[in-house]
Write a protein that holds these residues in place. Structure first.
Motif, PDB file in Angstrom:
ATOM      1  N   ASP A  59       0.851  -1.189   0.000  1.00 44.13           N
ATOM      2  CA  ASP A  59       0.000   0.000   0.000  1.00 44.13           C
ATOM      3  C   ASP A  59       0.886   1.238   0.000  1.00 44.13           C
ATOM      4  N   THR A  90       3.836   0.728   2.506  1.00 47.47           N
ATOM      5  CA  THR A  90       3.617  -0.208   3.610  1.00 47.47           C
ATOM      6  C   THR A  90       3.469  -1.613   3.052  1.00 47.47           C
ATOM      7  N   GLU A 103       2.108  -5.034   3.299  1.00 46.51           N
ATOM      8  CA  GLU A 103       0.960  -5.561   4.025  1.00 46.51           C
ATOM      9  C   GLU A 103       1.270  -6.860   4.760  1.00 46.51           C
ATOM     10  N   ASP A 104       2.209  -7.662   4.268  1.00 49.64           N
ATOM     11  CA  ASP A 104       2.521  -8.935   4.920  1.00 49.64           C
ATOM     12  C   ASP A 104       3.075  -8.757   6.329  1.00 49.64           C
ATOM     13  N   ASN A 105       3.847  -7.690   6.540  1.00 49.51           N
ATOM     14  CA  ASN A 105       4.473  -7.535   7.852  1.00 49.51           C
ATOM     15  C   ASN A 105       4.349  -6.120   8.438  1.00 49.51           C
ATOM     16  N   GLY A 106       3.706  -5.229   7.715  1.00 47.47           N
ATOM     17  CA  GLY A 106       3.479  -3.878   8.224  1.00 47.47           C
ATOM     18  C   GLY A 106       4.685  -2.960   8.200  1.00 47.47           C
ATOM     19  N   SER A 107       5.826  -3.444   7.688  1.00 46.01           N
ATOM     20  CA  SER A 107       6.999  -2.568   7.657  1.00 46.01           C
ATOM     21  C   SER A 107       6.824  -1.503   6.581  1.00 46.01           C
ATOM     22  N   GLN A 108       7.553  -0.419   6.744  1.00 53.38           N
ATOM     23  CA  GLN A 108       7.395   0.719   5.843  1.00 53.38           C
ATOM     24  C   GLN A 108       8.724   1.165   5.251  1.00 53.38           C
TER      25      GLN A 108
END
Length: 108
Positions: free
Chosen positions: A29, A40, A42-47
């Protein structure tokens, strides 16, 4: 490079990244807020965060592996510390954070 040329170059680059993200098979995203583009995973929320730095006429990339400052060198953005172009740098940091190879298909 004039300020107007810098602004045009960075806008083209950020739009190209957004277009590549819309077309890629990865669940990444993105949100743009002012001069910041946040990606972002989506699999792990890291940015991964890209920000325009108008005063220095640079594009900064912040990732888990560190911060990178890119200057425009025709035909595109180049990192002063790694020597990578923007496409290579983004693919690398996204791959590192995703844990598997990510390719956005951006050109130099």
């Amino acid at each position: 490079m004039s300020q107007a040329e810098y602004e045009a170059a960075i806008e083209r680059s950020l739009m190209a990244i957004e277009d590549a993200l819309d077309e890629c098979d990865w669940d990444i995203d993105y949100e743009r807020s002012g001069s910041v583009l946040t990606l972002t995973l989506e699999d792990n929320g890291s940015q991964v965060i890209l920000s325009r730095q108008s005063a220095s006429r640079e594009l900064w990339v912040a990732a888990k592996s560190g911060g990178y400052h890119l200057a425009f060198e025709n035909p595109g953005w180049k990192c002063g510390t790694t020597g990578e172009d923007l496409a290579t740098l983004l693919d690398r940091v996204l791959s590192e954070q995703q844990g598997e190879e990510v390719s956005l298909g951006l050109g130099p």
